[in-house]
Design an enzyme around this catalytic site. Structure first.
Site, PDB file in Angstrom:
ATOM      1  CE  LYS A   1      -2.734  -1.204   3.959  1.00 55.43           C
ATOM      2  NZ  LYS A   1      -0.850  -2.673   4.035  1.00 55.43           N
TER       3      LYS A   1
ATOM      4  NE  ARG B   1      -5.144  -1.589  10.010  1.00 57.51           N
ATOM      5  CZ  ARG B   1      -4.002  -1.640   9.173  1.00 57.51           C
ATOM      6  NH1 ARG B   1      -3.949  -0.169   8.463  1.00 57.51           N
ATOM      7  NH2 ARG B   1      -2.834  -2.240   9.322  1.00 57.51           N
TER       8      ARG B   1
ATOM      9  NE  ARG C   1       7.773  -2.642   5.998  1.00 57.43           N
ATOM     10  CZ  ARG C   1       6.285  -2.867   6.431  1.00 57.43           C
ATOM     11  NH1 ARG C   1       5.441  -2.172   5.457  1.00 57.43           N
ATOM     12  NH2 ARG C   1       5.814  -3.043   7.812  1.00 57.43           N
TER      13      ARG C   1
ATOM     14  NE  ARG D   1       5.606  -0.784  10.560  1.00 54.81           N
ATOM     15  CZ  ARG D   1       4.066  -0.762   9.436  1.00 54.81           C
ATOM     16  NH1 ARG D   1       4.362  -0.185   8.710  1.00 54.81           N
ATOM     17  NH2 ARG D   1       3.772  -1.420  10.294  1.00 54.81           N
TER      18      ARG D   1
ATOM     19  NE  ARG E   1       1.488  -5.404  10.856  1.00 52.00           N
ATOM     20  CZ  ARG E   1       2.747  -5.310  10.245  1.00 52.00           C
ATOM     21  NH1 ARG E   1       3.784  -5.544  10.507  1.00 52.00           N
ATOM     22  NH2 ARG E   1       2.858  -4.690   9.325  1.00 52.00           N
TER      23      ARG E   1
END
Ligand code: AP5
Ligand code: MG
Length: 216
Positions: free
Chosen positions: A13, A88, A127, A160, A171
């Site tokens: 996203k 969400r 990431r 993160r 998640r």
């Protein structure tokens, strides 16, 4: 034009929003980025949100909705918003419809990025995010070459806290339980388009542009 980018954790996203916001001439508003800004600035909201985010849980609806409501008051969103990570939950989607209606606006299109769970795990484990501008990179798939905004030399990249494998699993579960029902919700509204989120950054971007029926 008001557009929602819907998709699981790590579906791309943030990456696609970076490419699309200029193209569509609208402002990228990412709920996760807003929370992380508050965490960095040690605000009361940040402190509250951190407890949920580090566990891979959603921040409560009323807190999240009021943060977005505040964001909608800023002048830079007048020409349209590219929502990333919001809504969400069904209550968030219903609240957004009401908030936009106050400005005589509506959700024009919802882009559902579809990516397999195996690919999500691969993406999130590598990431790296820029602390200054929140742009996501990947050690292997999208390494830092230069800052797209010309602001840094990659010295602010970090991993993160919620990208640890056990938090990623949580998640994913939270997404399947609380966010995936939005796919049917927007399908019923008639404004959902589903695009495969796998392949190169550019091919996904082109697929979205085609689906939006914009000229390449
Ligand atoms: P948020 O920050 O929104 O996290 P998320 O939805 O889990 O999504 P991510 O940011 O992890 O992934 P992304 O889809 O942006 O993928 P990216 O482009 O980075 O939210 C974090 C937390 O905040 C939530 O868990 C929750 O606690 C809270 N929160 C946020 N919004 C909320 C709300 N509305 N209500 C309640 N709580 C809320 O890409 C991932 C990686 O893949 C990158 O490394 C990238 O370089 C790489 N990559 C991207 N595209 C490709 C490609 N095509 N091929 C290979 N690699 C790729
Ligand atoms: Mg993101």
């Amino acid at each position: 034009m008001d557009v929602i980018l819907l998709g699981g954790p790590g579906s791309g996203k943030g990456t696609q929003a970076e490419l699309l916001q200029e193209r569509l001439g609208i402002t990228h508003v990412a709920s996760g980025d807003l929370f992380r800004e508050n965490i960095n600035n040690q605000t009361e909201l940040g402190l509250l949100a951190k407890g949920y985010i580090d566990q891979g849980q959603l921040v409560p609806d009323e807190v999240t909705i009021s943060m977005i409501q505040d964001r909608l008051q800023k002048p830079d969103v007048e020409d349209g918003i590219l929502f990333d990570g919001f809504p969400r939950t069904i209550p968030q989607a219903e609240a957004l419809e009401k908030l936009l209606a106050e400005f005589n606006r509506k959700i024009d299109v919802v882009i559902n990025l579809s990516v397999s769970e195996d690919e999500i795990v691969r993406r999130l484990s590598g990431r790296l995010i820029c602390r200054e501008c929140q742009i996501p990179f990947h050690r292997e798939f999208n390494p830092f070459k230069e800052c797209p905004l010309g602001k840094c030399n990659g010295e602010f990249l970090y991993q993160r806290e919620d990208d640890k494998p056990e938090t990623v699993r949580e998640r994913l579960e939270v997404f399947n339980r609380q966010t995936a029902p939005l796919i049917a919700f927007f399908q019923e509204r008639g404004n959902l388009i589903t695009v495969s989120g796998e392949g190169t950054l550019e091919s996904i971007n082109n697929r979205i542009i085609d689906a939006l029926q914009l000229e390449n």
